[in-house]
Design an enzyme around this catalytic site. Structure first.
Site, mmCIF file in Angstrom:
data_model
loop_
_atom_site.group_PDB
_atom_site.id
_atom_site.type_symbol
_atom_site.label_atom_id
_atom_site.label_comp_id
_atom_site.label_asym_id
_atom_site.label_seq_id
_atom_site.Cartn_x
_atom_site.Cartn_y
_atom_site.Cartn_z
ATOM 1 N N SER A 91 8.053 -3.701 -6.455
ATOM 2 C CA SER A 91 7.555 -4.808 -7.162
ATOM 3 C C SER A 91 8.471 -5.289 -8.133
ATOM 4 O O SER A 91 9.509 -4.559 -8.544
ATOM 5 C CB SER A 91 6.293 -4.235 -7.874
ATOM 6 O OG SER A 91 5.853 -5.112 -8.867
ATOM 7 N N TYR A 127 3.271 1.798 -14.428
ATOM 8 C CA TYR A 127 3.457 1.179 -13.079
ATOM 9 C C TYR A 127 4.753 0.540 -13.026
ATOM 10 O O TYR A 127 5.386 0.933 -11.872
ATOM 11 C CB TYR A 127 2.433 0.022 -13.089
ATOM 12 C CG TYR A 127 2.482 -0.879 -11.464
ATOM 13 C CD1 TYR A 127 1.797 -0.524 -10.470
ATOM 14 C CD2 TYR A 127 2.940 -2.224 -11.606
ATOM 15 C CE1 TYR A 127 2.049 -1.242 -9.410
ATOM 16 C CE2 TYR A 127 3.277 -2.941 -10.549
ATOM 17 C CZ TYR A 127 2.707 -2.331 -9.421
ATOM 18 O OH TYR A 127 2.720 -3.063 -8.330
ATOM 19 N N LYS A 164 7.665 1.610 -10.167
ATOM 20 C CA LYS A 164 8.209 0.715 -9.024
ATOM 21 C C LYS A 164 9.755 0.778 -9.357
ATOM 22 O O LYS A 164 10.458 0.603 -8.414
ATOM 23 C CB LYS A 164 7.543 -0.859 -9.205
ATOM 24 C CG LYS A 164 6.161 -0.594 -8.919
ATOM 25 C CD LYS A 164 5.917 -0.353 -7.329
ATOM 26 C CE LYS A 164 4.166 -0.618 -6.933
ATOM 27 N NZ LYS A 164 4.047 -0.140 -5.680
HETATM 28 N N1 LIG Z 1 -0.062 -8.226 -5.165
HETATM 29 C C1 LIG Z 1 0.976 -8.518 -5.895
HETATM 30 O O1 LIG Z 1 1.012 -9.292 -6.970
HETATM 31 C C2 LIG Z 1 2.059 -7.429 -6.012
HETATM 32 C C3 LIG Z 1 3.243 -7.637 -6.689
HETATM 33 C C4 LIG Z 1 3.987 -6.672 -6.408
HETATM 34 C C5 LIG Z 1 4.022 -5.441 -5.649
HETATM 35 N N2 LIG Z 1 2.912 -5.477 -5.321
HETATM 36 C C6 LIG Z 1 2.738 -4.044 -4.384
HETATM 37 O O2 LIG Z 1 2.257 -4.588 -2.946
HETATM 38 C C7 LIG Z 1 1.401 -3.447 -2.438
HETATM 39 C C8 LIG Z 1 0.224 -3.903 -1.934
HETATM 40 O O3 LIG Z 1 -0.471 -4.396 -3.029
HETATM 41 P P1 LIG Z 1 -1.633 -5.355 -2.540
HETATM 42 O O4 LIG Z 1 -1.476 -6.753 -3.654
HETATM 43 O O5 LIG Z 1 -1.630 -6.090 -0.999
HETATM 44 O O6 LIG Z 1 -2.836 -4.799 -2.783
HETATM 45 P P2 LIG Z 1 -4.326 -4.870 -2.290
HETATM 46 O O7 LIG Z 1 -4.588 -6.477 -1.476
HETATM 47 O O8 LIG Z 1 -5.353 -4.454 -3.268
HETATM 48 O O9 LIG Z 1 -4.344 -3.910 -1.143
HETATM 49 C C9 LIG Z 1 -4.395 -2.595 -1.317
HETATM 50 C C10 LIG Z 1 -4.259 -1.800 -0.062
HETATM 51 O O10 LIG Z 1 -4.128 -0.538 -0.107
HETATM 52 C C11 LIG Z 1 -5.158 0.300 0.222
HETATM 53 N N3 LIG Z 1 -5.248 1.699 -0.553
HETATM 54 C C12 LIG Z 1 -5.527 1.402 -2.254
HETATM 55 N N4 LIG Z 1 -5.487 2.651 -2.563
HETATM 56 C C13 LIG Z 1 -5.155 3.378 -1.712
HETATM 57 C C14 LIG Z 1 -5.072 4.774 -1.420
HETATM 58 N N5 LIG Z 1 -5.148 5.756 -2.491
HETATM 59 N N6 LIG Z 1 -4.935 5.534 -0.577
HETATM 60 C C15 LIG Z 1 -4.572 4.776 0.872
HETATM 61 N N7 LIG Z 1 -4.802 3.250 0.527
HETATM 62 C C16 LIG Z 1 -5.045 2.927 -0.443
HETATM 63 C C17 LIG Z 1 -6.251 -0.590 0.067
HETATM 64 O O11 LIG Z 1 -7.527 -0.213 0.869
HETATM 65 P P3 LIG Z 1 -8.771 0.679 0.150
HETATM 66 O O12 LIG Z 1 -9.046 0.460 -1.143
HETATM 67 O O13 LIG Z 1 -9.657 0.683 1.040
HETATM 68 O O14 LIG Z 1 -8.307 1.958 0.315
HETATM 69 C C18 LIG Z 1 -5.729 -1.748 0.683
HETATM 70 O O15 LIG Z 1 -5.654 -1.556 2.196
HETATM 71 C C19 LIG Z 1 1.483 -2.378 -3.512
HETATM 72 O O16 LIG Z 1 2.471 -1.283 -3.438
HETATM 73 C C20 LIG Z 1 1.715 -3.183 -4.798
HETATM 74 O O17 LIG Z 1 2.206 -2.352 -5.804
HETATM 75 C C21 LIG Z 1 1.889 -6.354 -5.119
#
Ligand SMILES: NC(=O)c1ccc[n+]([C@@H]2O[C@H](COP(=O)([O-])OP(=O)(O)OC[C@H]3O[C@@H](n4cnc5c(N)ncnc54)[C@H](OP(=O)(O)O)[C@@H]3O)[C@@H](O)[C@H]2O)c1
Length: 258
Positions: free
Chosen positions: A147, A160, A164
């Site tokens: 991130s 967090y 990261k």
């Molecule tokens: N969105 C942003 O702005 C942003 C920015 C920077 C970095 N990121 C990073 O991007 C990545 C994905 O985030 P996202 O924004 O796409 O999140 P999201 O839309 O909430 O999706 C998260 C995914 O991870 C799964 N998950 C959550 N906890 C889990 C666990 N303990 N074991 C296995 N699977 C799990 C969820 O499914 P279930 O809940 O069904 O398990 C879902 O498929 C993360 O590493 C996050 O830190 C996101």
């Protein structure tokens, strides 16, 4: 053959039932790969796998649930992938957790440990399970979704962000260890992307307006705008890239808060 072709490759993408992970899995399948859709909930994974298979008219996706907190479940994910799809060419450690929002002084040890277990240690576990076969074949690509939080400070998601930042260092160390075996390890650093995970940062119109102001492209990102970097890093196009963190943030981090 296209530089971005993934035909014949098999990829595991954690956290691919929605958000960024789903977008990466869809893009990999579009590029010709077979993908493993994984999250904690099997029905949600099956829904995504069914949609990908329906789009391509053949089996491009399988659904295997596993919590990244559970080492035995991750071992089962890797074993079942090998049984069903043969081998693992690409690993995307995308799932992560952030159970705490507030100043560092208020975080419990349990919350701090959960963040590190899920965002750093689980990545190490999965890499350790998958890397040996990549090393043996002298071919593999590992992508960790970090991130921009790992590049900057925050008064609300400090632990967090520390986790990261650790992911950036994890890819540098692994890239050095695996480089001679032609196994590449890189990170992607998304800015704020419109997913459930970041809802608190964009759902409130005032917060979204503030983000738009500090982002040169003038908007927050969409999940499929992260997928291109993940295809690049997994494909021939990224063949000489390892140990890097690719920032995909609409320019947010270059603004310097002005
Ligand atoms: N969105 C942003 O702005 C942003 C920015 C920077 C970095 N990121 C990073 O991007 C990545 C994905 O985030 P996202 O924004 O796409 O999140 P999201 O839309 O909430 O999706 C998260 C995914 O991870 C799964 N998950 C959550 N906890 C889990 C666990 N303990 N074991 C296995 N699977 C799990 C969820 O499914 P279930 O809940 O069904 O398990 C879902 O498929 C993360 O590493 C996050 O830190 C996101």
């Amino acid at each position: 053959m296209s530089l971005f072709d993934l035909t014949g490759k098999v990829a595991i993408i954690t956290g691919s039932s929605r958000g960024i992970g789903r977008a990466i899995a869809e893009a990999y399948a579009d590029a010709g790969a077979k993908v493993v859709i994984s999250s904690r909930k099997q029905p949600a994974c099956e829904e995504v796998a069914d949609a990908i298979n329906a789009k391509h008219g053949e089996e491009r996706a399988v659904a295997i649930a596993a919590s990244i907190s559970d080492k035995a479940a991750l071992e089962a994910l890797v074993t079942e992938t090998r049984q069903r799809l043969g081998q693992i060419d690409i690993l995307v450690c995308n799932a992560a957790s952030n159970p705490y929002y507030g100043p560092m002084a208020g975080i419990s040890d349990e919350q701090f440990r959960k963040i590190f277990d899920n965002n750093v240690l689980a990545n190490h576990w999965l890499v350790s399970m998958v890397a040996p076969e990549m090393i043996e074949r002298k071919d593999g690509a590992i992508v960790i979704v970090s991130s921009i939080g790992g590049l900057i400070g925050s008064d609300v998601i400090g632990a967090y962000n520390v986790s990261k930042a650790a992911d950036f260092q994890l890819v540098r160390n692994l890239a050095i260890e695996f480089g001679k075996h032609n196994v590449r390890v890189n990170a992607i650093a998304p800015g704020v992307i419109r997913t459930d995970f970041a809802k608190a940062l964009w759902e409130d119109p005032k917060a979204e307006a503030a983000l738009r102001r500090v982002t040169p492209l003038g908007r927050i990102g969409e999940p499929d705008e992260i997928a291109g970097a993940a295809v690049f890093l997994a494909s021939k196009a990224g063949a000489y890239v390892t140990g890097q963190g690719i920032v995909v943030d609409g320019g947010t981090t270059i603004r310097g808060g002005l």
